[in-house]
Design a protein around this motif. Sequence first.
Motif, short mmCIF file in Angstrom:
data_model
loop_
_atom_site.label_atom_id
_atom_site.label_comp_id
_atom_site.label_asym_id
_atom_site.label_seq_id
_atom_site.Cartn_x
_atom_site.Cartn_y
_atom_site.Cartn_z
N LYS A 35 0.86 -1.14 0.13
CA LYS A 35 -0.06 0.02 -0.11
C LYS A 35 0.83 1.35 0.15
O LYS A 35 0.41 2.15 -0.70
CB LYS A 35 -0.80 -0.10 1.38
CG LYS A 35 -1.96 1.01 1.17
CD LYS A 35 -2.80 0.86 2.57
CE LYS A 35 -3.92 -0.17 2.52
NZ LYS A 35 -4.91 -0.33 3.48
N GLN A 36 2.04 1.05 0.71
CA GLN A 36 2.97 2.41 0.81
C GLN A 36 3.61 2.82 -0.42
O GLN A 36 3.68 3.69 -1.09
CB GLN A 36 3.98 2.01 1.82
CG GLN A 36 4.96 3.36 1.98
CD GLN A 36 5.84 3.07 3.14
OE1 GLN A 36 5.86 1.82 3.70
NE2 GLN A 36 6.58 4.17 3.50
N GLU A 38 2.29 1.65 -3.31
CA GLU A 38 1.37 2.15 -4.42
C GLU A 38 1.12 3.63 -4.07
O GLU A 38 0.78 4.59 -5.16
CB GLU A 38 -0.01 1.36 -4.12
CG GLU A 38 0.06 -0.02 -4.69
CD GLU A 38 -1.12 -0.50 -4.52
OE1 GLU A 38 -1.93 -0.43 -3.61
OE2 GLU A 38 -1.42 -1.88 -5.20
N GLN A 39 1.11 4.01 -2.89
CA GLN A 39 0.98 5.58 -2.69
C GLN A 39 2.06 6.37 -3.26
O GLN A 39 1.93 7.52 -3.76
CB GLN A 39 0.76 5.85 -1.31
CG GLN A 39 0.41 7.33 -1.04
CD GLN A 39 0.28 7.42 0.81
OE1 GLN A 39 0.44 6.20 1.52
NE2 GLN A 39 0.04 8.54 1.09
N GLN A 40 3.53 5.83 -3.05
CA GLN A 40 4.41 6.51 -3.49
C GLN A 40 4.21 6.75 -5.09
O GLN A 40 4.82 7.65 -5.64
CB GLN A 40 5.71 5.93 -2.97
CG GLN A 40 5.86 6.07 -1.52
CD GLN A 40 7.20 5.26 -1.09
OE1 GLN A 40 7.95 4.58 -1.85
NE2 GLN A 40 7.59 5.42 0.14
N GLU A 43 2.01 9.26 -6.27
CA GLU A 43 2.67 10.66 -5.90
C GLU A 43 3.84 10.98 -7.23
O GLU A 43 3.77 12.16 -7.63
CB GLU A 43 3.59 10.77 -4.65
CG GLU A 43 2.10 10.84 -3.58
CD GLU A 43 3.01 10.63 -2.22
OE1 GLU A 43 4.12 10.42 -2.30
OE2 GLU A 43 2.10 10.65 -1.07
#
Length: 397
Positions: A35-36, A38-40, A43
Amino acid sequence: MKNKFKLSVLCIAVLGMTACSDDDKDTSGLESQIKQLEQQNAELNSQNTELSSKNESLAEDNANLTTKTEELQDKAVGYISTFNQQCAEEGVMFDYIDPNAPAEEAPQMSAFASAMAANECSSCHTYDNDDPVEIPHGNFGSCSNCHDGHNETPPVDPGNPQDPTFPQPEPDDSLVDGKTGASGSFYYGSSSFLNADYLAQRLNGSIYNYEWVEATESGENTAKTLKTACGLENREFIKDMYPNDGKEYKLNGFNNQMGSKLISTVSKFTDEETTEEVELPNVAIFGYGMKLEDNGNYYASMNIGKNNTCYNAVMHGDVRLAYYEYSPMLSSKPDRNMGARILGTIDYERTALKGFDWVTEVPGLGAGEDFTPSDVDWTNVGSCSLVIKVEGIIPLG
């Protein structure tokens, strides 16, 4: 890029699951990492989109600036109006120098004047008649063989031009002075050169200039391109732009007299129809000079062909000379009209009548002979070296 990332995450997940024992079923840590990441990734995609947009904007700004620069360059070229500005565009820098500036401001002129004075007579003498001669002096060497050499030094102010050397006629509005030709109240008195030394400097002086002349053959002072023209000798003395049309041009230096020089005589003849004696004025333009001789008298002299002026002057003795400078850009009438009138008589001892070769003196009519008009057989005369004694210098009028 996002699909590749998901595939990598899936591979990691599979590897993680196969590497664990059947008892290890806790995948919360791995899911948190996924999840981390995918978020990066989201961005980074957002930042990439912003950078792409900025790059497109900067590219558009750069194109606009390039267009404006080209427009400004074209506009700058349109403002170029002198030769040294043309050369500045070529990266060759120099300042324009007025070739008629005082000697202390433009010492280069002394060399230019010397070069001009060294030229053959044909550089300053021409004649419209092709027969019997094309150019006065022909191939007889320097001008000094026929008359005093030319002084090409720029004129120097010897003093007050209104300080008269000769007695001045008294103006009378009610009378016409037939003897001197003076008229009215001497409107041009304030702009007349009444001082003989000052007048001589103007009469004998020259205006110098340069011009582009299409070259008939290549030489040291010719150029076919602007770049070459910018390196020519005496380049700083010309304002006119180089034609730059692909033809070869020569930088030509020349000099002209500073004003117009007129000589007036009287033609006397018998009218064939009425048999009456007629007197008519005759006015001509010739390049005479004037100087002070050792005897304290001023003399004007000229070398001309046999013509009305020569005949009238010799046969009648009296001449009137006028020197006139006109400045069309000045509003004041006295300021734009300058010069003087010269009253003179022929000096028969200094005057020489010559043959058709312009050199050989007619026997008995040469300089020092002190002949009289009745001594002249005009069928033997081809040219005249007239010497006029100055009897007076009066204002323009």
